[in-house]
Write a protein that holds these residues in place. Structure first.
Motif, PDB file in Angstrom:
ATOM      1  N   SER A  19       0.986  -1.069   0.055  1.00 50.22           N
ATOM      2  CA  SER A  19       0.059   0.024  -0.191  1.00 50.22           C
ATOM      3  C   SER A  19       1.045   1.258  -0.171  1.00 50.22           C
ATOM      4  CB  SER A  19      -1.028   0.067   1.218  1.00 50.22           C
ATOM      5  OG  SER A  19      -0.048   0.282   2.542  1.00 50.22           O
ATOM      6  N   ALA A  20       0.406   2.434  -0.386  1.00 50.67           N
ATOM      7  CA  ALA A  20       0.932   3.625  -0.591  1.00 50.67           C
ATOM      8  C   ALA A  20       1.586   4.129   0.801  1.00 50.67           C
ATOM      9  CB  ALA A  20       0.069   4.784  -1.083  1.00 50.67           C
ATOM     10  N   GLU A  21       0.595   3.935   1.794  1.00 50.73           N
ATOM     11  CA  GLU A  21       0.939   4.303   3.241  1.00 50.73           C
ATOM     12  C   GLU A  21       2.137   3.430   3.846  1.00 50.73           C
ATOM     13  OE1 GLU A  21      -2.231   2.776   2.401  1.00 50.73           O
ATOM     14  OE2 GLU A  21      -3.075   5.017   1.680  1.00 50.73           O
ATOM     15  N   PRO A  24       6.749   3.287   1.597  1.00 54.71           N
ATOM     16  CA  PRO A  24       7.778   4.173   1.890  1.00 54.71           C
ATOM     17  C   PRO A  24       8.506   3.660   2.881  1.00 54.71           C
ATOM     18  CG  PRO A  24       6.149   5.731   1.523  1.00 54.71           C
ATOM     19  CD  PRO A  24       5.678   4.251   1.585  1.00 54.71           C
ATOM     20  N   LEU A  25       8.018   3.325   4.231  1.00 56.07           N
ATOM     21  CA  LEU A  25       8.540   2.754   5.452  1.00 56.07           C
ATOM     22  C   LEU A  25       9.139   1.347   5.106  1.00 56.07           C
ATOM     23  CD1 LEU A  25       9.681   3.115   8.407  1.00 56.07           C
ATOM     24  CD2 LEU A  25       7.134   2.054   8.666  1.00 56.07           C
ATOM     25  N   PHE A  26       8.799   0.433   4.360  1.00 55.50           N
ATOM     26  CA  PHE A  26       9.130  -0.733   4.112  1.00 55.50           C
ATOM     27  C   PHE A  26      10.364  -0.782   3.063  1.00 55.50           C
ATOM     28  CE2 PHE A  26       9.689  -4.536   1.442  1.00 55.50           C
ATOM     29  CZ  PHE A  26       9.259  -5.487   2.356  1.00 55.50           C
ATOM     30  N   GLY A  64       2.250  -4.813   9.142  1.00 58.55           N
ATOM     31  CA  GLY A  64       1.028  -4.444   9.791  1.00 58.55           C
ATOM     32  C   GLY A  64       0.502  -3.234   9.377  1.00 58.55           C
ATOM     33  N   LYS A  65      -0.716  -2.745  10.076  1.00 58.90           N
ATOM     34  CA  LYS A  65      -1.337  -1.356   9.619  1.00 58.90           C
ATOM     35  C   LYS A  65      -0.464  -0.470  10.411  1.00 58.90           C
ATOM     36  CE  LYS A  65      -5.568   0.967   9.966  1.00 58.90           C
ATOM     37  NZ  LYS A  65      -6.985   0.981   9.767  1.00 58.90           N
ATOM     38  N   GLY A  66       0.157   0.353   9.751  1.00 59.52           N
ATOM     39  CA  GLY A  66       0.993   1.320  10.222  1.00 59.52           C
ATOM     40  C   GLY A  66       2.601   1.007  10.881  1.00 59.52           C
TER      41      GLY A  66
END
Length: 118
Positions: A19-21, A24-26, A64-66
């Motif tokens: 997901s786009a959210e 970037p962190l990944f 996970g979520k966030g």
């Protein structure tokens, strides 16, 4: 998405479908791991988890979520000078990352320690 592609096409497909959210962190975490452990192979295992390994599995990512959790399969062997490892199982330890300003030095230290023990 701009990133260094994996040699494994299935890993590239996995990354492209994040997901786009969380992507970037990944990608920040992935780059940090691969910088410290360029000898790692990447593969997708266990219900869509990216796994870093050599002759055995070392680190499993769980999105996970966030957050992204990194499960160090032999995490009990890591000296945790940063206090980031969680868990009390016989072998595995987990680091949960929720922000792009995570402790890169700690993560790279953990990666190097895991590779020294393999």
């Amino acid at each position: 998405m701009n990133y260094q592609p994996s040699q494994n096409d299935i890993v590239n497909e996995y990354i492209e479908n994040l997901s786009a959210e969380i992507a970037p962190l990944f990608l920040e975490i992935r780059a940090c791991i691969l910088e410290a452990g360029p000898e790692f192979n990447e593969s997708i295992k266990w219900k869509n988890c990216l796994v870093y390994g050599t002759t055995k599995n070392h680190i499993q990512t769980v999105v996970g979520k966030g957050k992204i959790s990194l499960i160090f399969h032999d995490g009990v062997a890591i000296e945790d000078a940063y206090g980031l490892l969680e868990g009390d199982g016989k072998k595995a330890r987990t680091v949960r990352i929720t922000s792009p300003d995570f402790n890169r030095a700690a993560l790279q230290d953990y990666v190097r320690q895991i590779l020294q023990r393999s």
